[in-house]
Design an enzyme around this catalytic site. Structure first.
Site, PDB file in Angstrom:
ATOM      1  N   TYR A  99     -74.957 -11.595 -30.516  1.00 34.98           N
ATOM      2  CA  TYR A  99     -75.569 -10.444 -29.851  1.00 34.98           C
ATOM      3  C   TYR A  99     -75.402 -10.565 -28.338  1.00 34.98           C
ATOM      4  O   TYR A  99     -75.133  -9.575 -27.664  1.00 34.98           O
ATOM      5  CB  TYR A  99     -77.055 -10.335 -30.210  1.00 34.98           C
ATOM      6  CG  TYR A  99     -77.665  -9.060 -29.674  1.00 34.98           C
ATOM      7  CD1 TYR A  99     -77.616  -7.879 -30.424  1.00 34.98           C
ATOM      8  CD2 TYR A  99     -78.251  -9.022 -28.413  1.00 34.98           C
ATOM      9  CE1 TYR A  99     -78.132  -6.699 -29.920  1.00 34.98           C
ATOM     10  CE2 TYR A  99     -78.774  -7.841 -27.904  1.00 34.98           C
ATOM     11  CZ  TYR A  99     -78.722  -6.684 -28.655  1.00 34.98           C
ATOM     12  OH  TYR A  99     -79.227  -5.521 -28.165  1.00 34.98           O
ATOM     13  N   PHE A 110     -61.205  16.814 -16.349  1.00 36.66           N
ATOM     14  CA  PHE A 110     -60.993  16.421 -17.740  1.00 36.66           C
ATOM     15  C   PHE A 110     -62.274  16.781 -18.492  1.00 36.66           C
ATOM     16  O   PHE A 110     -63.375  16.675 -17.952  1.00 36.66           O
ATOM     17  CB  PHE A 110     -60.642  14.937 -17.900  1.00 36.66           C
ATOM     18  CG  PHE A 110     -60.390  14.629 -19.351  1.00 36.66           C
ATOM     19  CD1 PHE A 110     -59.247  15.119 -19.976  1.00 36.66           C
ATOM     20  CD2 PHE A 110     -61.325  13.948 -20.122  1.00 36.66           C
ATOM     21  CE1 PHE A 110     -59.046  14.918 -21.339  1.00 36.66           C
ATOM     22  CE2 PHE A 110     -61.125  13.745 -21.472  1.00 36.66           C
ATOM     23  CZ  PHE A 110     -59.983  14.226 -22.082  1.00 36.66           C
ATOM     24  N   THR A 111     -62.106  17.175 -19.741  1.00 36.23           N
ATOM     25  CA  THR A 111     -63.212  17.763 -20.518  1.00 36.23           C
ATOM     26  C   THR A 111     -64.501  16.929 -20.489  1.00 36.23           C
ATOM     27  O   THR A 111     -65.546  17.395 -20.026  1.00 36.23           O
ATOM     28  CB  THR A 111     -62.759  17.979 -21.967  1.00 36.23           C
ATOM     29  OG1 THR A 111     -62.241  16.742 -22.479  1.00 36.23           O
ATOM     30  CG2 THR A 111     -61.669  19.043 -22.057  1.00 36.23           C
ATOM     31  N   ASP A 119     -60.568   7.198 -12.715  1.00 32.41           N
ATOM     32  CA  ASP A 119     -60.426   7.229 -14.166  1.00 32.41           C
ATOM     33  C   ASP A 119     -59.116   6.504 -14.472  1.00 32.41           C
ATOM     34  O   ASP A 119     -58.026   7.047 -14.289  1.00 32.41           O
ATOM     35  CB  ASP A 119     -60.381   8.681 -14.663  1.00 32.41           C
ATOM     36  CG  ASP A 119     -60.300   8.761 -16.183  1.00 32.41           C
ATOM     37  OD1 ASP A 119     -59.881   7.760 -16.804  1.00 32.41           O
ATOM     38  OD2 ASP A 119     -60.640   9.813 -16.748  1.00 32.41           O
ATOM     39  N   LYS A 142     -56.558   4.174 -24.815  1.00 35.55           N
ATOM     40  CA  LYS A 142     -55.227   4.651 -24.406  1.00 35.55           C
ATOM     41  C   LYS A 142     -54.384   3.460 -23.944  1.00 35.55           C
ATOM     42  O   LYS A 142     -53.828   2.757 -24.762  1.00 35.55           O
ATOM     43  CB  LYS A 142     -55.360   5.707 -23.302  1.00 35.55           C
ATOM     44  CG  LYS A 142     -55.785   7.081 -23.831  1.00 35.55           C
ATOM     45  CD  LYS A 142     -57.263   7.203 -24.012  1.00 35.55           C
ATOM     46  CE  LYS A 142     -57.745   8.619 -24.188  1.00 35.55           C
ATOM     47  NZ  LYS A 142     -59.179   8.692 -24.469  1.00 35.55           N
ATOM     48  N   ARG A 177     -54.570  22.718 -25.196  1.00 37.55           N
ATOM     49  CA  ARG A 177     -55.092  22.357 -23.872  1.00 37.55           C
ATOM     50  C   ARG A 177     -54.976  23.600 -22.989  1.00 37.55           C
ATOM     51  O   ARG A 177     -54.097  23.720 -22.159  1.00 37.55           O
ATOM     52  CB  ARG A 177     -54.308  21.190 -23.260  1.00 37.55           C
ATOM     53  CG  ARG A 177     -54.464  19.864 -23.961  1.00 37.55           C
ATOM     54  CD  ARG A 177     -55.677  19.043 -23.625  1.00 37.55           C
ATOM     55  NE  ARG A 177     -56.932  19.365 -24.231  1.00 37.55           N
ATOM     56  CZ  ARG A 177     -57.933  18.490 -24.405  1.00 37.55           C
ATOM     57  NH1 ARG A 177     -57.797  17.222 -24.060  1.00 37.55           N
ATOM     58  NH2 ARG A 177     -59.071  18.858 -24.918  1.00 37.55           N
ATOM     59  N   PHE A 225     -63.695  22.917 -28.004  1.00 36.71           N
ATOM     60  CA  PHE A 225     -62.381  22.736 -28.635  1.00 36.71           C
ATOM     61  C   PHE A 225     -62.427  21.800 -29.837  1.00 36.71           C
ATOM     62  O   PHE A 225     -61.609  21.895 -30.728  1.00 36.71           O
ATOM     63  CB  PHE A 225     -61.355  22.230 -27.603  1.00 36.71           C
ATOM     64  CG  PHE A 225     -61.760  20.940 -26.944  1.00 36.71           C
ATOM     65  CD1 PHE A 225     -62.592  20.948 -25.836  1.00 36.71           C
ATOM     66  CD2 PHE A 225     -61.312  19.719 -27.417  1.00 36.71           C
ATOM     67  CE1 PHE A 225     -62.977  19.756 -25.225  1.00 36.71           C
ATOM     68  CE2 PHE A 225     -61.682  18.526 -26.824  1.00 36.71           C
ATOM     69  CZ  PHE A 225     -62.531  18.549 -25.720  1.00 36.71           C
TER      70      PHE A 225
HETATM   71  O1  PLI Z   1     -62.204   9.445 -25.607  1.00 39.87           O
HETATM   72  P1  PLI Z   1     -62.956   8.511 -24.708  1.00 39.87           P
HETATM   73  O2  PLI Z   1     -64.402   8.780 -24.684  1.00 39.87           O
HETATM   74  O3  PLI Z   1     -62.638   7.074 -24.963  1.00 39.87           O
HETATM   75  O4  PLI Z   1     -62.389   8.772 -23.206  1.00 39.87           O
HETATM   76  C1  PLI Z   1     -62.636   9.951 -22.522  1.00 39.87           C
HETATM   77  C2  PLI Z   1     -61.482  10.223 -21.594  1.00 39.87           C
HETATM   78  C3  PLI Z   1     -61.646  10.025 -20.250  1.00 39.87           C
HETATM   79  N1  PLI Z   1     -60.636  10.278 -19.383  1.00 39.87           N
HETATM   80  C4  PLI Z   1     -59.430  10.721 -19.785  1.00 39.87           C
HETATM   81  C5  PLI Z   1     -58.375  10.989 -18.771  1.00 39.87           C
HETATM   82  C6  PLI Z   1     -59.201  10.931 -21.132  1.00 39.87           C
HETATM   83  O5  PLI Z   1     -57.998  11.348 -21.516  1.00 39.87           O
HETATM   84  C7  PLI Z   1     -60.254  10.692 -22.085  1.00 39.87           C
HETATM   85  C8  PLI Z   1     -60.080  10.964 -23.447  1.00 39.87           C
HETATM   86  N2  PLI Z   1     -59.010  11.591 -23.876  1.00 39.87           N
HETATM   87  C9  PLI Z   1     -58.704  11.981 -25.096  1.00 39.87           C
HETATM   88  C10 PLI Z   1     -59.594  11.756 -26.268  1.00 39.87           C
HETATM   89  C11 PLI Z   1     -57.442  12.650 -25.291  1.00 39.87           C
HETATM   90  O6  PLI Z   1     -57.084  12.981 -26.431  1.00 39.87           O
HETATM   91  O7  PLI Z   1     -56.734  12.848 -24.278  1.00 39.87           O
END
Ligand code: PLI
Length: 471
Positions: A85, A137-138, A228, A271, A395, A462
């Site tokens: 933990y 970004f969303t 970011d 990513k 998008r 979306f």
């Molecule tokens: O999906 P998360 O919560 O791990 O990350 C959010 C996120 C933050 N910044 C940027 C630039 C992103 O591209 C992002 C998530 N992007 C997704 C899920 C995508 O399909 O692009």
């Protein structure tokens, strides 16, 4: 002829001079469904590719988030998960990796990127603040709004033009930024929200020169810059390629220098870091770190796991060191370009130059007979699935959501469909199949009609909105 200004290495040297720096050890079978099955699946999903079942998809280009193939070393690391933990050994490996490659002093682990966005927004933004950034970004913007702020787009104008071939379409416009600072007052701007490769603009990079100039400007007003860093490794590749003084530097060196001009970063490890889940927030300010460390235990988990299993933190730590290898990044971006070049050769309109993680089809231009409030990009993504089981993502107007003040649709200039390439997952043959499918849709474009929205969630619509075909 290809419209792409930046050719693949193969095209530059008249031969294919790059290949993936890995070989395949394990495979996951995929299969094609029948047209009738796809028709049913699409209607059941309300024409929203987020609502399709993955088993009904043939080639999944919805996102590059959490969809990478991990390496044998990462899988081996998963077996070394220390699931304590508190004080997991894997947390310290992750902390070390972030310090080594990104250079920030303090690390707060989170379950994924939006967990980190939540923490930084709540910690820094007060009601009435303005947060300038290089395109929204969303999830990032939503967390800024929930914290009481208003996001202001200060990206250069070229970013909103899909045909403009500016090499750094992610750059901040210093004039727009300074005008905002003067108008809003520096005390109402908690930080500049800078994204390395701008997702919504087509995966477009920020130059080192632009960041240095932004840093100088922010220093004058005492405003911090938070990054970011989700796809920052890809941004470093473009700097190496396009800024002469960085051509001899490694991706790792460029990444670390870039981060050194910022005050901290948040990360969706799903990513760049080649893992299926995870994230972090890293800062240099001790007082802010203290605040974030107190908050993380409320929303994510203890400050040495933040919602992740020990094994996940180990996979990220190893993924970071793999992600910054030059040959990895080169093959990743060149695979995206390979697809882009095929489409450009057929004169299919895509965002230029091709960015780091995806090809963005210009739905506004492809379906120029469908008005934006009949969701041309949503329709294009649906048609692609119907034709060949390929899943992409809208998008455009659906992703942009509604203005919180007026309640009207936001009408973004970019109305795009994203074909997102997962890292180390698909082959060049898959890219050929995708290109041929897009061409089939393109050739048939005049027959296609728009959609109407029949269910609309109040936030991040979306993901779950439902549509019907306009007949
Ligand atoms: O999906 P998360 O919560 O791990 O990350 C959010 C996120 C933050 N910044 C940027 C630039 C992103 O591209 C992002 C998530 N992007 C997704 C899920 C995508 O399909 O692009």
């Amino acid at each position: 002829m290809s419209q792409s200004r930046y050719k693949t290495m193969g095209q530059q040297f008249g031969r294919r001079s790059w290949a993936e720096p890995w070989k395949i050890k394990m495979v996951e079978p995929i299969s094609m469904t029948s047209p009738k099955e796809r028709q049913k699946a699409l209607i059941d999903a309300g024409y929203n590719t987020f609502l399709l079942r993955s088993e009904d998809v043939y080639i999944d280009l919805l996102t590059d988030s959490g969809t990478s193939a991990m390496s044998d070393r990462q899988w081996a690391g998963m077996m070394l998960g220390d699931e304590a933990y508190a004080g997991s050994r894997n947390f310290y490996h992750l902390e070390e990796a972030v310090k080594t490659y990104y250079g920030y002093k303090y690390l707060v682990p989170t379950h994924q990127g939006r967990g980190a966005e939540h923490l930084i927004s709540q910690a820094l933004i007060k009601k009435g603040d303005y947060i300038p950034g290089n395109m929204y970004f969303t999830t990032t913007r939503l967390h800024q709004e929930i914290a009481g702020g208003t996001f202001i787009d200060v990206i250069i104008d070229e970013a909103h033009d899909p045909d403009d071939t500016h090499p750094f379409k992610g750059n901040i416009d210093p004039e727009k930024l300074e005008t905002l600072i003067k108008k809003a007052g520096k005390e109402n701007i908690p930080y500049v929200s800078l994204a390395g490769t701008v997702n919504m603009a087509g995966g477009q990079p920020v130059s080192m020169a632009n960041l240095k100039a932004t840093r100088k400007l922010c220093n004058r007003y005492g405003i911090p810059i938070y990054l970011d860093a989700t796809r920052m490794v890809e941004n470093a590749f473009f700097i190496q390629e396009r800024e002469a003084e960085y051509s001899g530097k490694s991706i790792a060196e460029i990444l670390k220098e870039f981060c050194s001009y910022t005050d901290g970063a948040w990360m969706s490890a799903k990513k760049d870091h080649l893992v299926n889940i995870g994230g972090w927030l890293a800062v240099n300010d001790n007082e802010l770190f203290d605040k974030l460390r107190n908050m993380v235990v409320i929303y994510e988990g203890l400050h040495t796991y933040g919602g992740m299993a020990g094994r996940d933190m180990e996979a990220i730590a190893i993924g970071i060191s793999e992600a910054v290898q030059d040959d990895h990044v080169r093959s990743r971006v060149n695979q995206v370009r390979y697809l882009g070049d095929l489409l450009s050769e057929w004169d299919i309109p895509i965002v230029q130059p091709v960015g780091g993680h995806a090809i963005f089809l210009n739905a506004r231009s492809i379906y120029d007979h469908i008005p934006q409030d009949q969701f041309p990009a949503q329709r294009l993504a649906a048609e692609l699935y119907l034709d060949s089981g390929i899943r992409a993502m809208e998008r455009g107007i659906v992703s942009a959501g509604r203005d919180p003040e007026t309640g009207d649709h936001r009408y973004p200039k970019l109305e795009l469909v994203r074909l997102t390439i997962p890292r180390r997952v698909y082959t060049q043959a898959h890219m050929d199949v995708v290109a041929e499918a897009v061409k089939a849709i393109f050739d048939n474009r005049k027959q296609t009609k728009g959609l109407k929205m029949v269910y609309e969630p109040s936030v991040l619509r979306f993901f779950q909105a439902r549509f019907e075909s306009i007949t």
